[in-house]
Motif scaffolding. Sequence first.
Motif, PDB file in Angstrom:
ATOM      1  N   HIS A  72     -66.408 -12.261 -32.658  1.00 35.14           N
ATOM      2  CA  HIS A  72     -65.712 -11.267 -33.468  1.00 35.14           C
ATOM      3  C   HIS A  72     -64.358 -11.821 -33.868  1.00 35.14           C
ATOM      4  O   HIS A  72     -63.731 -12.576 -33.123  1.00 35.14           O
ATOM      5  CB  HIS A  72     -65.520  -9.969 -32.669  1.00 35.14           C
ATOM      6  N   CYS A  73     -63.897 -11.427 -35.041  1.00 34.99           N
ATOM      7  CA  CYS A  73     -62.590 -11.863 -35.530  1.00 34.99           C
ATOM      8  C   CYS A  73     -61.833 -10.654 -36.066  1.00 34.99           C
ATOM      9  O   CYS A  73     -62.391  -9.849 -36.830  1.00 34.99           O
ATOM     10  CB  CYS A  73     -62.742 -12.916 -36.629  1.00 34.99           C
ATOM     11  N   MET A  74     -60.583 -10.536 -35.658  1.00 34.37           N
ATOM     12  CA  MET A  74     -59.709  -9.492 -36.191  1.00 34.37           C
ATOM     13  C   MET A  74     -58.402 -10.127 -36.634  1.00 34.37           C
ATOM     14  O   MET A  74     -57.892 -11.041 -35.984  1.00 34.37           O
ATOM     15  CB  MET A  74     -59.442  -8.400 -35.147  1.00 34.37           C
ATOM     16  N   VAL A  75     -57.885  -9.636 -37.759  1.00 31.83           N
ATOM     17  CA  VAL A  75     -56.627 -10.145 -38.301  1.00 31.83           C
ATOM     18  C   VAL A  75     -55.652  -8.990 -38.462  1.00 31.83           C
ATOM     19  O   VAL A  75     -56.004  -7.946 -39.031  1.00 31.83           O
ATOM     20  CB  VAL A  75     -56.835 -10.832 -39.671  1.00 31.83           C
ATOM     21  N   GLY A  79     -43.077 -16.230 -45.217  1.00 33.53           N
ATOM     22  CA  GLY A  79     -41.906 -15.412 -45.508  1.00 33.53           C
ATOM     23  C   GLY A  79     -41.630 -14.479 -44.350  1.00 33.53           C
ATOM     24  O   GLY A  79     -41.508 -14.894 -43.209  1.00 33.53           O
ATOM     25  N   GLN A  80     -41.582 -13.181 -44.620  1.00 33.94           N
ATOM     26  CA  GLN A  80     -41.305 -12.177 -43.591  1.00 33.94           C
ATOM     27  C   GLN A  80     -42.568 -11.518 -43.059  1.00 33.94           C
ATOM     28  O   GLN A  80     -42.493 -10.529 -42.329  1.00 33.94           O
ATOM     29  CB  GLN A  80     -40.374 -11.097 -44.166  1.00 33.94           C
ATOM     30  N   THR A  81     -43.726 -12.061 -43.420  1.00 35.66           N
ATOM     31  CA  THR A  81     -44.996 -11.484 -42.977  1.00 35.66           C
ATOM     32  C   THR A  81     -45.726 -12.460 -42.065  1.00 35.66           C
ATOM     33  O   THR A  81     -45.848 -13.644 -42.386  1.00 35.66           O
ATOM     34  CB  THR A  81     -45.894 -11.146 -44.180  1.00 35.66           C
ATOM     35  N   CYS A  82     -46.205 -11.952 -40.939  1.00 36.69           N
ATOM     36  CA  CYS A  82     -46.991 -12.769 -40.013  1.00 36.69           C
ATOM     37  C   CYS A  82     -48.463 -12.355 -40.091  1.00 36.69           C
ATOM     38  O   CYS A  82     -48.785 -11.162 -40.104  1.00 36.69           O
ATOM     39  CB  CYS A  82     -46.492 -12.585 -38.588  1.00 36.69           C
ATOM     40  N   PHE A  83     -49.338 -13.339 -40.134  1.00 36.25           N
ATOM     41  CA  PHE A  83     -50.774 -13.101 -40.071  1.00 36.25           C
ATOM     42  C   PHE A  83     -51.251 -13.576 -38.695  1.00 36.25           C
ATOM     43  O   PHE A  83     -51.118 -14.745 -38.346  1.00 36.25           O
ATOM     44  CB  PHE A  83     -51.491 -13.841 -41.197  1.00 36.25           C
ATOM     45  N   TYR A  84     -51.777 -12.639 -37.942  1.00 35.21           N
ATOM     46  CA  TYR A  84     -52.131 -12.842 -36.536  1.00 35.21           C
ATOM     47  C   TYR A  84     -53.657 -12.780 -36.428  1.00 35.21           C
ATOM     48  O   TYR A  84     -54.267 -11.725 -36.635  1.00 35.21           O
ATOM     49  CB  TYR A  84     -51.456 -11.740 -35.722  1.00 35.21           C
ATOM     50  N   VAL A  85     -54.287 -13.911 -36.118  1.00 36.38           N
ATOM     51  CA  VAL A  85     -55.739 -14.041 -36.141  1.00 36.38           C
ATOM     52  C   VAL A  85     -56.266 -14.124 -34.711  1.00 36.38           C
ATOM     53  O   VAL A  85     -55.838 -14.981 -33.935  1.00 36.38           O
ATOM     54  CB  VAL A  85     -56.160 -15.292 -36.930  1.00 36.38           C
ATOM     55  N   ASN A  86     -57.210 -13.237 -34.379  1.00 37.40           N
ATOM     56  CA  ASN A  86     -57.750 -13.156 -33.018  1.00 37.40           C
ATOM     57  C   ASN A  86     -59.244 -13.471 -33.014  1.00 37.40           C
ATOM     58  O   ASN A  86     -60.003 -12.933 -33.826  1.00 37.40           O
ATOM     59  CB  ASN A  86     -57.532 -11.748 -32.462  1.00 37.40           C
ATOM     60  N   PHE A  87     -59.640 -14.320 -32.076  1.00 38.75           N
ATOM     61  CA  PHE A  87     -61.032 -14.743 -31.941  1.00 38.75           C
ATOM     62  C   PHE A  87     -61.552 -14.242 -30.589  1.00 38.75           C
ATOM     63  O   PHE A  87     -60.952 -14.530 -29.550  1.00 38.75           O
ATOM     64  CB  PHE A  87     -61.142 -16.261 -31.994  1.00 38.75           C
ATOM     65  N   TYR A  88     -62.688 -13.526 -30.591  1.00 39.75           N
ATOM     66  CA  TYR A  88     -63.176 -12.882 -29.376  1.00 39.75           C
ATOM     67  C   TYR A  88     -64.589 -13.319 -29.010  1.00 39.75           C
ATOM     68  O   TYR A  88     -65.393 -13.697 -29.874  1.00 39.75           O
ATOM     69  CB  TYR A  88     -63.203 -11.361 -29.558  1.00 39.75           C
ATOM     70  N   ARG A  89     -64.871 -13.195 -27.715  1.00 46.21           N
ATOM     71  CA  ARG A  89     -66.236 -13.294 -27.195  1.00 46.21           C
ATOM     72  C   ARG A  89     -66.514 -12.025 -26.399  1.00 46.21           C
ATOM     73  O   ARG A  89     -65.626 -11.481 -25.725  1.00 46.21           O
ATOM     74  CB  ARG A  89     -66.373 -14.499 -26.274  1.00 46.21           C
TER      75      ARG A  89
END
Length: 264
Positions: free
Chosen positions: A43-46, A133-143
Amino acid sequence: MKAEAASACPATSDITPAVLAIGQPEFARTLIATLRRVAGVGHCMVFSFAGERSARCLLDIGNIPVGAELGAAYSDHFHFADPNRDAIFRKQAIGRPIVLPTFTRRMYGDKYRKIFFEDSGIVDKLAAAVWVGQTCFYVNFYRTTSQGRFASDEVERLRTVAPAVSAAVARHFQHELVSPDDPDRTLEALFASGAPFARLTGRERAVCLRIVSGLSSEAISADLGISPHSTLTYRKRAYEKLGICSQNELFAIVLRLLAARSMN
């Protein structure tokens, strides 16, 4: 020594399908399919951060049935309890994708652990982030429970591709720079003027441009009218000058620069 270091880098799995799907409706499906093939991600959530008090779920795809509920809960207030927050905001000025530390379950609060691990069936997690810039993209990888934890080789592969994946995610959610009628123009301009590429020769830039465009080594050789050996030599020299050892790292550089330009 530099050449030896480059040759010693582990082989990386190909994330080209996800990169080529940026800006397309099938991006999410292609991304999770690529992650599953590369490293067995379930699963992936951003999430995006625009300031320390604001979080938003941008992407939720994979095999966790309650993913949407988790995304809403995290965006609402649980992001304050995420132990990765400190590393994310501390490295805001770093200017490149980062692979975040891995925490054991005991490092999370009781409520967080119950909702995001026990109730959801998550048994393992890796994460990466990139600031544009002022925005962070946080990517999560799950099992999940049915899959078990990431194997050591899957962790290695995932850590290798995570910077390029997070940069691709950032690029996907930025305003489009590339005209549909002339998709190569922006890339050509980037390779001509982007600071990291100024140190490359014309041939080295041409080879790297075609790698990012999805061409194989054979196709690059035919397109440029050079031998396959010359193509590999130009690629090796370019990677050494850029301080990288894989096409995924090249993608990460290009995607980060494209995403940064879209914020200007």
